[in-house]
Write an enzyme that holds these catalytic residues in place. Structure first.
Site, PDB file in Angstrom:
ATOM      1  N   GLU A   1       0.830  -1.197   0.000  1.00 11.92           N
ATOM      2  CA  GLU A   1       0.000   0.000   0.000  1.00 11.92           C
ATOM      3  C   GLU A   1       0.873   1.259   0.000  1.00 11.92           C
ATOM      4  O   GLU A   1       1.944   1.291   0.610  1.00 11.92           O
ATOM      5  CB  GLU A   1      -0.889  -0.004   1.251  1.00 11.92           C
ATOM      6  CG  GLU A   1      -1.714   1.259   1.464  1.00 11.92           C
ATOM      7  CD  GLU A   1      -2.753   1.472   0.393  1.00 11.92           C
ATOM      8  OE1 GLU A   1      -2.393   1.415  -0.792  1.00 11.92           O
ATOM      9  OE2 GLU A   1      -3.922   1.705   0.732  1.00 11.92           O
TER      10      GLU A   1
ATOM     11  N   ASP B   1      -2.478  -5.056   0.798  1.00 14.80           N
ATOM     12  CA  ASP B   1      -1.770  -3.971   1.483  1.00 14.80           C
ATOM     13  C   ASP B   1      -0.371  -4.371   1.934  1.00 14.80           C
ATOM     14  O   ASP B   1       0.552  -3.561   1.899  1.00 14.80           O
ATOM     15  CB  ASP B   1      -2.574  -3.509   2.701  1.00 14.80           C
ATOM     16  CG  ASP B   1      -3.896  -2.886   2.301  1.00 14.80           C
ATOM     17  OD1 ASP B   1      -3.896  -2.043   1.389  1.00 14.80           O
ATOM     18  OD2 ASP B   1      -4.936  -3.252   2.885  1.00 14.80           O
TER      19      ASP B   1
END
Length: 252
Positions: free
Chosen positions: A80, A108
């Site tokens: 992310e 992420d």
């Protein structure tokens, strides 16, 4: 809200959030609730990774101060916050190296200890509801899901919370602090309550000249960072209000 975000979050996080929004035609000065949500999500992802390493024996360890003599590897790869091209390059590299299944959506984090991708969620709603939404979207048992709320609740795949209790407590405390800081500035209700946000939006629109500055098209593109966040009710309310106002102007 914009001033709060710039005061509350690390400048690096603010810069990453701005880049993610501007890349997709979204203005942090206008989409301020979204701006705050992206910054919050980024910070949780970074806090999730902080201080967690794997030693030379392959064991997970927590180190809060760097030891130049320690042979340590970061336990988590942060995906992310990268631009999409670089993020997918990192994901592909991990998959080629470890043999794990490639996810359909950008996750992420990657956990080198458990050999799995992780999807982090931060919600203003009920954690169970948001968890199910995430699971239905991802549709993969290979990606681990971990949801946090601003009220201190959390939910994870198979109740496997990955981190130790103290590390998770730091994240929960930070989220609670953000909530309290928003509340002290009178920002929390509009951040979490659709009706309050809609009321404020109507008030703001009435202060404008008829048709002045209203767009004739509404962008439906979604920034990379927001693909990991819950749907932002602020978007739909703003879109509906702008469309209704624009149609009234056309009739005149």
């Amino acid at each position: 809200m914009e001033d709060f975000v710039r005061q509350c979050f690390n400048p690096m996080i603010v810069e990453l959030a701005e880049k993610a929004m501007k890349e997709y035609g979204e203005d942090p000065k206008i989409e301020t609730n979204k701006f705050a949500a992206i910054c919050t999500h980024l910070e949780v992802c970074f806090m999730y990774s902080d201080f967690h390493f794997i030693d030379e024996r392959g064991e997970s360890t927590i180190v809060e101060s760097s030891d130049p003599n320690a042979l340590l590897k970061h336990r988590f790869e942060i995906i992310e916050g990268r631009d999409r091209t670089m993020a997918w390059t990192v994901v592909n590299s991990i998959c080629n190296t470890t043999g794990v299944e490639k996810p359909k959506f950008l996750p992420d984090l990657y956990d080198y200890k458990e050999n799995r991708f992780i999807e982090i969620g931060v919600t203003r709603r009920e954690v169970h509801t948001y968890y199910l939404e995430k699971a239905n979207k991802i549709k993969s048992e290979k990606t681990h899901i971990h949801i946090f709320s601003f009220t201190g609740e959390e939910m994870a795949t198979k109740a496997d919370y990955t981190l130790d209790e103290e590390s998770r407590a730091r994240i929960k405390t930070r989220l609670y602090t953000i909530r309290q800081e928003m509340a002290s500035r009178g920002l929390w209700d509009s951040f979490v309550n659709p009706r309050e946000a809609k009321r404020q939006l109507k008030k703001d629109l009435k202060s404008l000249e008829p048709c002045a500055g209203l767009p004739t098209k509404v962008s439906h593109r979604t920034s990379p960072a927001l693909k990991t966040l819950e749907p932002m009710w602020m978007d739909s309310n703003r879109t509906a209000a702008l469309r209704a106002s624009f149609l009234k102007c056309q009739k005149k």
